[in-house]
Design a protein around this motif. Structure first.
Motif, PDB file in Angstrom:
ATOM      1  N   GLN A 344     -27.977  10.373  22.166  1.00  0.00           N
ATOM      2  CA  GLN A 344     -28.436   9.000  22.322  1.00  0.00           C
ATOM      3  C   GLN A 344     -29.653   8.718  21.463  1.00  0.00           C
ATOM      4  N   GLY A 345     -30.548   9.710  21.344  1.00  0.00           N
ATOM      5  CA  GLY A 345     -31.713   9.514  20.488  1.00  0.00           C
ATOM      6  C   GLY A 345     -31.347   9.362  19.034  1.00  0.00           C
ATOM      7  N   ALA A 346     -30.387  10.154  18.561  1.00  0.00           N
ATOM      8  CA  ALA A 346     -29.949  10.033  17.165  1.00  0.00           C
ATOM      9  C   ALA A 346     -29.288   8.693  16.926  1.00  0.00           C
ATOM     10  N   ALA A 347     -28.504   8.223  17.892  1.00  0.00           N
ATOM     11  CA  ALA A 347     -27.833   6.936  17.736  1.00  0.00           C
ATOM     12  C   ALA A 347     -28.829   5.795  17.738  1.00  0.00           C
ATOM     13  N   SER A 348     -29.803   5.832  18.653  1.00  0.00           N
ATOM     14  CA  SER A 348     -30.797   4.761  18.707  1.00  0.00           C
ATOM     15  C   SER A 348     -31.677   4.753  17.476  1.00  0.00           C
ATOM     16  N   ALA A 349     -32.006   5.936  16.951  1.00  0.00           N
ATOM     17  CA  ALA A 349     -32.821   5.980  15.733  1.00  0.00           C
ATOM     18  C   ALA A 349     -32.084   5.373  14.561  1.00  0.00           C
ATOM     19  N   SER A 350     -30.797   5.687  14.454  1.00  0.00           N
ATOM     20  CA  SER A 350     -30.010   5.123  13.361  1.00  0.00           C
ATOM     21  C   SER A 350     -29.850   3.617  13.526  1.00  0.00           C
ATOM     22  N   ALA A 351     -29.658   3.162  14.781  1.00  0.00           N
ATOM     23  CA  ALA A 351     -29.494   1.728  15.016  1.00  0.00           C
ATOM     24  C   ALA A 351     -30.772   0.968  14.732  1.00  0.00           C
ATOM     25  N   SER A 352     -31.921   1.534  15.129  1.00  0.00           N
ATOM     26  CA  SER A 352     -33.200   0.861  14.877  1.00  0.00           C
ATOM     27  C   SER A 352     -33.484   0.757  13.393  1.00  0.00           C
ATOM     28  N   ALA A 353     -33.117   1.792  12.640  1.00  0.00           N
ATOM     29  CA  ALA A 353     -33.301   1.721  11.189  1.00  0.00           C
ATOM     30  C   ALA A 353     -32.435   0.635  10.578  1.00  0.00           C
ATOM     31  N   THR A 378     -23.751   4.297  12.475  1.00  0.00           N
ATOM     32  CA  THR A 378     -24.403   5.057  13.539  1.00  0.00           C
ATOM     33  C   THR A 378     -23.494   6.162  14.050  1.00  0.00           C
ATOM     34  N   LYS A 379     -22.229   5.809  14.274  1.00  0.00           N
ATOM     35  CA  LYS A 379     -21.275   6.818  14.746  1.00  0.00           C
ATOM     36  C   LYS A 379     -21.096   7.911  13.715  1.00  0.00           C
ATOM     37  N   ASN A 385     -24.477  14.789  11.983  1.00  0.00           N
ATOM     38  CA  ASN A 385     -25.554  15.616  12.516  1.00  0.00           C
ATOM     39  C   ASN A 385     -25.146  16.310  13.819  1.00  0.00           C
ATOM     40  N   THR A 386     -23.865  16.682  13.905  1.00  0.00           N
ATOM     41  CA  THR A 386     -23.369  17.303  15.140  1.00  0.00           C
ATOM     42  C   THR A 386     -24.106  18.591  15.439  1.00  0.00           C
ATOM     43  N   GLU A 387     -24.335  19.411  14.428  1.00  0.00           N
ATOM     44  CA  GLU A 387     -25.017  20.693  14.640  1.00  0.00           C
ATOM     45  C   GLU A 387     -26.427  20.490  15.177  1.00  0.00           C
ATOM     46  N   GLU A 388     -27.126  19.493  14.653  1.00  0.00           N
ATOM     47  CA  GLU A 388     -28.480  19.234  15.132  1.00  0.00           C
ATOM     48  C   GLU A 388     -28.469  18.719  16.562  1.00  0.00           C
ATOM     49  N   VAL A 389     -27.455  17.908  16.899  1.00  0.00           N
ATOM     50  CA  VAL A 389     -27.367  17.381  18.263  1.00  0.00           C
ATOM     51  C   VAL A 389     -27.039  18.482  19.256  1.00  0.00           C
TER      52      VAL A 389
END
Length: 843
Positions: A344-353, A378-379, A385-389
């Motif tokens: 969720q954090g990665a998705a929100s960061a991408s959406a905010s950008a 975003t998706k 970044n699956t490995e990082e997640v």
């Protein structure tokens, strides 16, 4: 001795008596009295059947006595009955004589244990020839009866020497085989590196022929692994942001086992969660690719069914815990929650950008189309970044490594900075290069006569106690162009406390333009002996000075509390006492290190402010001494003067015993109550001040039995009041009767850092009580310096090899690159820096 036995036996052959090593009676006669054997072991027997009635004994003769050699039958003539082979019916037991044993050893008749008991057939043939065909004239040392008759009782010397040479060669070959087998073993102390061979004794070499150390002696791996901070020494702000290895937990034997037990529980949970993450790695990748919520929920339910068995295979030892299944289920829930939050954090960061980029557009239709594209992006970003997640436990995260500061590299940078400033003054049109670090005095770019950098002034080699361990390490290095201190997590924590509390050493003001509020920090540094407390304090001193702080550094508290020469009451401040000679020394140190900073940061001292620390007569003498060498200033002018610069006050204090204590106290007071420049006080061996007193005066105790406590001495009082520590158990009568409230006594901008010492003669209960008092205080930050981690031990050895210390100077990686040797040094040192340096000095 064996040769004498055989010679005596040969002389008795004419009388047909059997020579034996077993004790028996000697049948003496009148005809052969002169032919008695000369050695008590050589005896004759007349009755072979009496052997069973005679006590058994060991012959115990060996030509070469070597503990590493396994003794054969030559040392055990009569073995135990259990070790003897069984006899056939009617067969008599054969008693071997010394001749038989010697022939067996030389001719190879003894059983060879390594070849399964096979015998040397050639040696047997030679023995039979000797026993059956004229063996009476043969001697193993090259002697015969004719030689004795001819006047040479020892036979042919050349043949004897040949026999001795063959025996020596056989013995040497046997020892080489043993040494070769020992060299193949792993471990320690199988060979002695200090044995000087005959070749080395006979070599014609002098001191000038010894190999000289070169920087290229260090291995490539050591050079690549050791990291030195760029610029030499970081500022306090830079140090507080460094990523360094975390400290070890408190040792359970240090008196706080509960903390270690809590750490162990956390480590077990973390290890279990890492195993869970690795066990479900592939499943998580498949779950993240699913689009249906029902499919994801079903897959997660399946994980709870199989996770127990998977983790049991990975952790067979932890699987024996009674609550293992519950721990695994709880750990799986936590790992899944962490993965979900990271997704969720990665998705929100991408959406905010994407929203920020959309806000720049003006066309509404374009925004709507870009919004759809942003959702797809975003998706796609989450999928990429699956490995990082998935890596919720930081398995793939780079492990931080220790970083060294180089004091000499920082001083060289100060020298270059000074040259550039001089060039800028000569050429005003050329703009000077901007630097994040403030300019400091050129004095700090030099070193004293003992090669200790002035950046750590007044740290020096004590004239009685010798060098401290950190300075001793620098003196033992072959590379004199570097003075390194390893920055550890404790040092980073100290810097963080200073930066957070004092709001100094940052990159600037807030973005709003509002100046940060200035404050001060109290830091208490503790730890076991040899863990690096002094090195941590020295690193903070260097970093604070490069950060623009005015630093008062008192590294030798044990000397200051004992060797003050004499003490007298303060004339103007009742209840306090002065140490004039120590005050003169401290005035000199402060003026030498930060004289220019004090003059530039603080205004002149008004005459009215002097009345708090001096009498009227002392004030007159203060002005008189300040302008004693200035003929242009008369006594009338001195009487009309209303202020005096602080550098002149310190200069007067250096030369006057009666004024030194007041001069130092008033300058320290002004530094602690100003906000123009951060002021930092660093005191090592702080627990020594709480030991039994060494300064006595009848004004304090009429019977002169109690020592004056340091918080009643003017040069120590400002710092003792600022820390505000009054332990229950102390050698002196510590109380706050004459103390100032710690909140008022603390400096307005800066910090005070104190550290204990376990190498001084201070009662352990005093130090422990002081540490407990610091823990109980809410305003004191306690930092515990602990043992070296495995990574820190490895990097310390790398640094020793690079700088050339002890046996690592010409080691060329045999120690630092050998895991067994590194583990051995960590074991014998216990993770203590002092013991580790001692361990590498000798093989």
């Amino acid at each position: 001795m064996l040769r004498q036995c055989i010679q005596g036996a040969r002389r008795q052959r004419s009388s047909c008596r059997q020579w034996s090593s077993l004790p028996s009676t000697w049948d003496q006669s009148q005809d052969n009295d002169a032919q008695k054997p000369r050695h008590p072991i050589i005896v004759a027997t007349t009755n072979q059947n009496d052997h069973s009635n005679i006590t058994k004994r060991h012959f115990s003769i060996s030509r070469y006595t070597d503990k590493l050699t396994q003794h054969g039958t030559i040392n055990t003539l009569d073995d135990d009955e259990d070790d003897m082979p069984s006899l056939k019916p009617g067969e008599q037991k054969k008693h071997l004589t010394a001749d038989d044993l010697e022939y067996d050893e030389l001719l190879g008749l003894q059983d060879d244990d390594e070849n399964g008991g096979k015998k040397n057939q050639k040696g047997m043939a030679a023995a039979r020839h000797f026993m059956n065909e004229g063996g009476s004239d043969y001697d193993i040392f090259g002697e015969d009866d004719t030689a004795s008759i001819s006047g040479n009782p020892y036979g042919d010397d050349d043949e004897e020497q040949d026999e001795q040479a063959l025996a020596d060669a056989a013995y040497k070959a046997k020892q080489e085989v043993i040494n070769e087998e020992l060299d193949k073993r792993t471990g320690r102390l199988w060979t002695d590196e200090w044995i000087i061979s005959d070749e080395e004794w006979m070599a014609d070499e002098g001191f000038e022929d010894i190999e000289e150390w070169r920087p290229t002696n260090a291995t490539r791996k050591s050079m690549e692994n050791v990291k030195v901070f760029e610029g030499g020494v970081p500022t306090l702000g830079e140090m507080s942001r460094l990523e360094l290895p975390a400290q070890l937990p408190p040792h359970p034997g240090s008196g706080r086992p509960a903390k270690y037990a809590l750490f162990r529980k956390r480590q077990l949970r973390k290890k279990l969660q890492i195993s869970i993450q690795l066990a479900i790695h592939d499943d998580l990748q498949n779950i993240l690719k699913m689009t249906s919520w029902e499919d994801k929920q079903e897959a997660v339910d399946g994980l709870f069914e199989v996770i127990d068995g998977r983790v049991r295979e990975r952790e067979p030892i932890l699987a024996k815990l009674p609550e293992f299944s519950d721990m695994v289920e709880e750990g799986l829930e936590k790992v899944l929650s962490m993965v979900q939050n990271r997704m969720q954090g990665a998705a929100s960061a991408s959406a905010s950008a994407t929203d920020v980029e959309d806000a720049a557009g003006d066309d509404a239709d374009a925004k709507e189309g870009e919004a759809k594209e942003s959702a797809v992006a975003t998706k796609k970003n989450v999928e990429d970044n699956t490995e990082e997640v998935i890596d919720a436990m930081g398995v793939n995260k780079v492990v931080p490594t220790p970083i060294f500061m180089d004091i000499l590299a920082a001083t060289r940078q100060v020298q270059q900075q000074g040259k550039s400033n001089d060039d800028d003054e000569d050429n005003a049109e050329t703009p000077s290069s901007s630097s994040n670090k403030p300019s400091i005095h050129k004095f700090f770019s030099e070193s004293n006569d003992d090669a200790v950098p002035n950046l750590l002034y007044p740290l020096n080699i004590h004239h009685h106690d010798g060098a401290g361990r950190m300075v001793e390490e620098w003196q033992l290095t072959a590379n004199k162009d570097t003075k390194r201190i390893m920055m550890r997590d404790a040092m980073r924590e100290i810097a963080s406390k200073i930066v957070e509390a004092a709001n100094c050493c940052s990159d600037g003001d807030d973005e709003s333009g509002v100046e940060k509020e200035k404050g001060a920090a109290r830091v208490y540094v503790s730890g076991e002996r040899g863990v690096g407390k002094t090195a941590a304090l020295a690193g903070i001193v260097a970093s604070a000075r490069l950060s623009g702080h005015i630093v008062v550094y008192l590294p030798d508290g044990d000397r200051l509390r004992r060797h003050g020469y004499y003490i007298n009451p303060c004339e103007h401040r009742k209840g306090l006492y002065n140490l004039p000679e120590i005050a003169k020394e401290l005035c000199d140190e402060l003026l030498t290190s930060h004289g220019e900073d004090i003059v530039n940061a603080l205004p002149a001292l008004p005459r009215e402010d002097m009345k708090e620390y001096f009498t009227e007569d002392q004030i007159k003498r203060l002005f008189r001494r300040a302008y004693a060498e200035d003929d242009s200033v008369s006594e009338e002018d001195q009487a009309d003067m209303t202020e005096l610069t602080l550098d002149k006050v310190l200069t007067v204090g250096i030369g006057s015993s009666s004024l030194s204590s007041g001069c130092y106290a008033i300058v320290i007071s002004k530094l602690m109550n100003q906000t123009e420049k951060p002021f930092t006080v660093v005191m090592d061996e702080f627990n020594c001040y709480y030991d039994h007193g060494h300064y006595f005066h009848m004004d304090y105790d009429e019977h002169v039995r109690k020592g004056v406590p340091p918080n009643r001495i003017t040069i120590f009082k400002p710092f003792m009041d600022a820390m505000g520590l009054y332990p229950e158990d102390a050698g002196n009568d510590f109380n706050d009767e004459h103390a100032v409230e710690s909140s008022e006594a603390l400096m307005k901008w800066g910090s005070i850092i104190v550290g204990t010492s376990e190498s001084r003669a201070v009662r352990r209960s005093f130090t422990q009580s002081l540490t407990d008092s610091a823990h109980d205080s809410k305003s004191v930050n306690v930092v515990d310096v602990r043992r070296f981690t495995n990574a820190e031990v490895q990097h310390i050895l790398y640094n020793f090899e690079i700088t050339g210390i002890g046996r690592l100077r010409f080691d060329r990686g045999h120690t630092a690159l050998n895991p067994e040797e590194v583990e051995y040094l960590r074991l014998v040192s216990g993770g203590m820096g002092q013991r580790l340096m001692d361990a590498v000095m000798l093989p």
